[in-house]
Design a protein around this motif. Structure first.
Motif, PDB file in Angstrom:
ATOM      1  N   SER A  82      92.496 -36.405  62.103  1.00 28.01           N
ATOM      2  CA  SER A  82      91.954 -35.902  62.681  1.00 28.01           C
ATOM      3  C   SER A  82      92.229 -34.381  63.236  1.00 28.01           C
ATOM      4  CB  SER A  82      91.317 -36.512  64.028  1.00 28.01           C
ATOM      5  OG  SER A  82      90.798 -37.748  64.031  1.00 28.01           O
ATOM      6  N   ILE A  83      93.881 -34.610  63.378  1.00 31.91           N
ATOM      7  CA  ILE A  83      94.644 -33.678  63.564  1.00 31.91           C
ATOM      8  C   ILE A  83      94.681 -32.343  62.144  1.00 31.91           C
ATOM      9  CG2 ILE A  83      96.947 -32.272  63.842  1.00 31.91           C
ATOM     10  CD1 ILE A  83      95.362 -33.472  66.858  1.00 31.91           C
ATOM     11  N   ILE A  84      94.341 -32.644  61.565  1.00 29.11           N
ATOM     12  CA  ILE A  84      94.869 -32.958  60.132  1.00 29.11           C
ATOM     13  C   ILE A  84      93.316 -31.202  59.715  1.00 29.11           C
ATOM     14  CG2 ILE A  84      94.548 -32.442  57.575  1.00 29.11           C
ATOM     15  CD1 ILE A  84      97.067 -35.017  57.957  1.00 29.11           C
ATOM     16  N   SER A  85      92.347 -32.762  59.902  1.00 27.09           N
ATOM     17  CA  SER A  85      90.280 -31.660  59.784  1.00 27.09           C
ATOM     18  C   SER A  85      90.719 -30.776  60.614  1.00 27.09           C
ATOM     19  CB  SER A  85      90.664 -32.878  60.112  1.00 27.09           C
ATOM     20  OG  SER A  85      89.617 -33.006  61.316  1.00 27.09           O
ATOM     21  N   SER A  86      91.312 -30.598  61.580  1.00 21.00           N
ATOM     22  CA  SER A  86      90.667 -29.394  62.761  1.00 21.00           C
ATOM     23  C   SER A  86      91.790 -28.341  62.262  1.00 21.00           C
ATOM     24  CB  SER A  86      91.449 -29.921  64.533  1.00 21.00           C
ATOM     25  OG  SER A  86      92.870 -29.658  64.488  1.00 21.00           O
ATOM     26  N   GLN A  87      92.730 -28.627  61.821  1.00 18.16           N
ATOM     27  CA  GLN A  87      93.723 -27.237  61.798  1.00 18.16           C
ATOM     28  C   GLN A  87      93.286 -26.560  60.468  1.00 18.16           C
ATOM     29  OE1 GLN A  87      95.983 -25.841  63.735  1.00 18.16           O
ATOM     30  NE2 GLN A  87      93.999 -27.275  65.511  1.00 18.16           N
TER      31      GLN A  87
END
Length: 183
Positions: A82-87
């Motif tokens: 989720s963090i990777i997809s946001s960044q």
């Protein structure tokens, strides 16, 4: 208070606060004298941390809105996905955003020192400090009927547009982090 090791510090802080409050009361001319505190009642409850684990389908009530990115991971790394997809959303094939293979080049990029996998809600503050991020978490029951804030970042310096908003979907046996692309 989340850990029993915090109990002595909390009791000391409370005793100090009581003493200061009583001193202020006496200085206002009450004439009272505090000799002792004879009784203290402490209420406790067992804490079971909420943590995200592996894939749960997007609730049908919001699926058509294309508002979240829900990676179909089969491991305990949904928070990291989720963090990777946001960044890195701009570098992901928009027709394949649900596939974990789209994110593998960034797995391991973030500092998880002191954090468990799957990510516990109360460890997100540590993750934020490790990585210079600001993360809000909302929750939704799997039926999509109830959405509410579960965690709001304490980072007062963060700009609203830099905050990462995650949705924690609750299933019957587990929960799952997803990135909220559009609130």
């Amino acid at each position: 208070m989340l850990r029993s090791s915090q109990l002595p510090e909390m009791i000391q802080e409370s005793a100090t606060k009581i003493g200061l409050s009583f001193d202020a009361f006496v200085q206002n001319g009450s004439g009272w004298v505090l000799e002792s505190i004879d009784y203290l009642r402490l209420f406790t409850a067992k804490y079971v941390p909420i943590l995200g684990k592996s894939y749960i389908p997007t609730p049908t009530e919001i699926k058509g809105k294309q508002a979240i990115i829900n990676v179909h991971n089969e491991d305990n790394r949904c928070f990291e996905y989720s963090i990777i997809s946001s960044q890195y959303h701009a570098w992901i094939d928009e027709h394949q955003v649900h596939r974990p293979a789209q994110y593998t080049q960034w797995l391991g990029k973030y500092n998880f020192d002191g954090c468990s996998t799957p990510m516990e809600l109360d460890q997100i503050t540590k993750f934020e400090k490790n990585n210079g991020l600001s993360i809000n978490v909302f929750t939704m029951l799997h039926n999509g009927k109830q959405v509410s804030p579960l965690r709001i970042t304490n980072n007062e310096e963060a700009r609203l547009e830099d905050m990462i908003n995650l949705l924690l979907i609750e299933g019957t046996q587990t929960t799952h982090y997803t990135w909220i692309k559009n609130l």
